[in-house]
Motif scaffolding. Sequence first.
Motif, PDB file in Angstrom:
ATOM      1  N   SER A   1      66.056  60.666  57.799  1.00 66.36           N
ATOM      2  CA  SER A   1      65.088  59.603  58.092  1.00 66.36           C
ATOM      3  C   SER A   1      65.661  58.670  59.144  1.00 66.36           C
ATOM      4  CB  SER A   1      64.743  58.807  56.827  1.00 66.36           C
ATOM      5  OG  SER A   1      65.833  58.013  56.419  1.00 66.36           O
ATOM      6  N   GLY A   2      64.815  57.751  59.597  1.00 66.36           N
ATOM      7  CA  GLY A   2      65.253  56.773  60.583  1.00 66.36           C
ATOM      8  C   GLY A   2      66.127  55.694  59.969  1.00 66.36           C
ATOM      9  N   GLY A   3      66.738  54.905  60.819  1.00 64.68           N
ATOM     10  CA  GLY A   3      67.589  53.818  60.359  1.00 64.68           C
ATOM     11  C   GLY A   3      68.059  52.975  61.526  1.00 64.68           C
ATOM     12  N   LEU A   4      68.737  51.883  61.204  1.00 67.39           N
ATOM     13  CA  LEU A   4      69.241  50.944  62.209  1.00 67.39           C
ATOM     14  C   LEU A   4      70.762  50.916  62.130  1.00 67.39           C
ATOM     15  CD1 LEU A   4      68.489  48.792  64.342  1.00 67.39           C
ATOM     16  CD2 LEU A   4      68.385  47.126  62.479  1.00 67.39           C
TER      17      LEU A   4
ATOM     18  N   GLY B   1      68.455  38.869  66.949  1.00 71.84           N
ATOM     19  CA  GLY B   1      67.370  39.708  67.426  1.00 71.84           C
ATOM     20  C   GLY B   1      67.109  40.945  66.583  1.00 71.84           C
ATOM     21  N   PHE B   2      68.126  41.461  65.904  1.00 72.71           N
ATOM     22  CA  PHE B   2      67.971  42.693  65.123  1.00 72.71           C
ATOM     23  C   PHE B   2      67.232  42.469  63.808  1.00 72.71           C
ATOM     24  CE2 PHE B   2      71.738  40.723  63.371  1.00 72.71           C
ATOM     25  CZ  PHE B   2      71.619  40.963  62.012  1.00 72.71           C
ATOM     26  N   VAL B   3      67.100  41.221  63.387  1.00 79.24           N
ATOM     27  CA  VAL B   3      66.557  40.927  62.060  1.00 79.24           C
ATOM     28  C   VAL B   3      65.128  41.447  61.908  1.00 79.24           C
ATOM     29  CG1 VAL B   3      65.892  39.080  60.474  1.00 79.24           C
ATOM     30  CG2 VAL B   3      68.095  38.980  61.661  1.00 79.24           C
TER      31      VAL B   3
ATOM     32  N   ARG C   1      63.972  43.969  58.946  1.00 77.64           N
ATOM     33  CA  ARG C   1      62.938  43.601  57.976  1.00 77.64           C
ATOM     34  C   ARG C   1      61.755  44.561  58.004  1.00 77.64           C
ATOM     35  NH1 ARG C   1      62.736  37.102  59.046  1.00 77.64           N
ATOM     36  NH2 ARG C   1      63.841  36.415  57.168  1.00 77.64           N
ATOM     37  N   ARG C   2      61.273  44.880  59.196  1.00 70.93           N
ATOM     38  CA  ARG C   2      59.998  45.589  59.312  1.00 70.93           C
ATOM     39  C   ARG C   2      60.116  47.107  59.222  1.00 70.93           C
ATOM     40  NH1 ARG C   2      56.393  42.401  63.893  1.00 70.93           N
ATOM     41  NH2 ARG C   2      56.490  40.346  62.903  1.00 70.93           N
TER      42      ARG C   2
ATOM     43  N   ALA D   1      67.868  39.033  50.801  1.00 73.97           N
ATOM     44  CA  ALA D   1      68.820  38.113  51.436  1.00 73.97           C
ATOM     45  C   ALA D   1      68.169  36.788  51.801  1.00 73.97           C
ATOM     46  CB  ALA D   1      69.430  38.767  52.679  1.00 73.97           C
ATOM     47  N   GLY D   2      66.867  36.802  52.080  1.00 67.87           N
ATOM     48  CA  GLY D   2      66.168  35.558  52.384  1.00 67.87           C
ATOM     49  C   GLY D   2      65.791  35.428  53.844  1.00 67.87           C
ATOM     50  N   GLY D   3      66.177  34.301  54.450  1.00 59.09           N
ATOM     51  CA  GLY D   3      65.789  33.994  55.816  1.00 59.09           C
ATOM     52  C   GLY D   3      66.641  34.697  56.854  1.00 59.09           C
ATOM     53  N   THR D   4      66.322  34.403  58.113  1.00 55.89           N
ATOM     54  CA  THR D   4      66.992  35.065  59.231  1.00 55.89           C
ATOM     55  C   THR D   4      68.493  34.869  59.203  1.00 55.89           C
ATOM     56  OG1 THR D   4      65.041  34.910  60.659  1.00 55.89           O
ATOM     57  CG2 THR D   4      67.181  35.124  61.743  1.00 55.89           C
ATOM     58  N   MET D   5      68.946  33.652  59.020  1.00 56.92           N
ATOM     59  CA  MET D   5      70.387  33.393  59.074  1.00 56.92           C
ATOM     60  C   MET D   5      71.123  34.039  57.906  1.00 56.92           C
ATOM     61  SD  MET D   5      70.286  32.146  61.904  1.00 56.92           S
ATOM     62  CE  MET D   5      72.075  32.156  62.074  1.00 56.92           C
ATOM     63  N   GLU D   6      70.438  34.141  56.759  1.00 61.99           N
ATOM     64  CA  GLU D   6      71.065  34.809  55.611  1.00 61.99           C
ATOM     65  C   GLU D   6      71.231  36.302  55.883  1.00 61.99           C
ATOM     66  OE1 GLU D   6      69.503  30.997  54.244  1.00 61.99           O
ATOM     67  OE2 GLU D   6      68.575  32.653  55.365  1.00 61.99           O
ATOM     68  N   ILE D   7      70.241  36.902  56.532  1.00 62.72           N
ATOM     69  CA  ILE D   7      70.346  38.323  56.872  1.00 62.72           C
ATOM     70  C   ILE D   7      71.433  38.535  57.919  1.00 62.72           C
ATOM     71  CG2 ILE D   7      69.126  40.287  57.901  1.00 62.72           C
ATOM     72  CD1 ILE D   7      66.555  39.147  56.662  1.00 62.72           C
TER      73      ILE D   7
END
Length: 237
Positions: A48-51, A142-144, A148-149, A196-202
């Motif tokens: 499968s796909g991934g980052l 930028g990767f967040v 997430r999506r 994890a929550g918000g952007t900075m947490e991720i």
Amino acid sequence: MTSPSPADAQSPPPQGRAWDVSRAALEWSAQPYLGVRAVGAERVRGDSGGLLLANHQSFLDPIVLGLPLNRSITFVARDSLFRIPVFGRYLRAMKTLPIARDAPATAGMRAALAAIERGELVGLFPEGTRTADGSLGPLKPGFVTLARRSGRPVYPVGIAGAFECLPRSRKLPIPTPGRVRVVFGEPIAPETVEAAGGTMEIVALVEGRIAAAHAAAVRWRETGEEPTGVDAAGEPG
């Protein structure tokens, strides 16, 4: 845009002749010259796909990341590189994604997200630039959006030794022989990213995992002791 469920995941498309030929050539030439060794590559799913997110040591990073894997990586590169004769054609054959610096960031994110949904492994260097001294710099967020999506795993990776082979300060891009070590850390599941929550947490979560993998790669290079792994908490084992 809604995140796809795991059941919607597609198998990776064929790697393509360009990747197969390049990988065979690099195994014969670059791998022994750069001394590339890796652990944990089996953690990257082949179905499968991934980052794939790694620290950025050198222009050699795409090579040293691709060599240990049995599948291709779709990297992102600035669109000006695609205008270089021959090299631009090679980038397209390697399924590299062109990103225009003056274009909206969402355009690049859509292209990368579509690649992941097609089952491809998309590689990014979230520091945004090569290191000046071999250390891991702060990650840009930028990767967040992709993490997430996409609804796919995030694979943190640590590289050590590529900086010594070809540092950013070298005027001629000719690498010297080296001992490059690559550690594929514990994958981050989509549910963990969401929790994890918000952007900075991720960003902090991913930065911690890359830092742990990088530290393990550095110790391996310095001591010669191959790491047994990086556990789920991101600590070298």
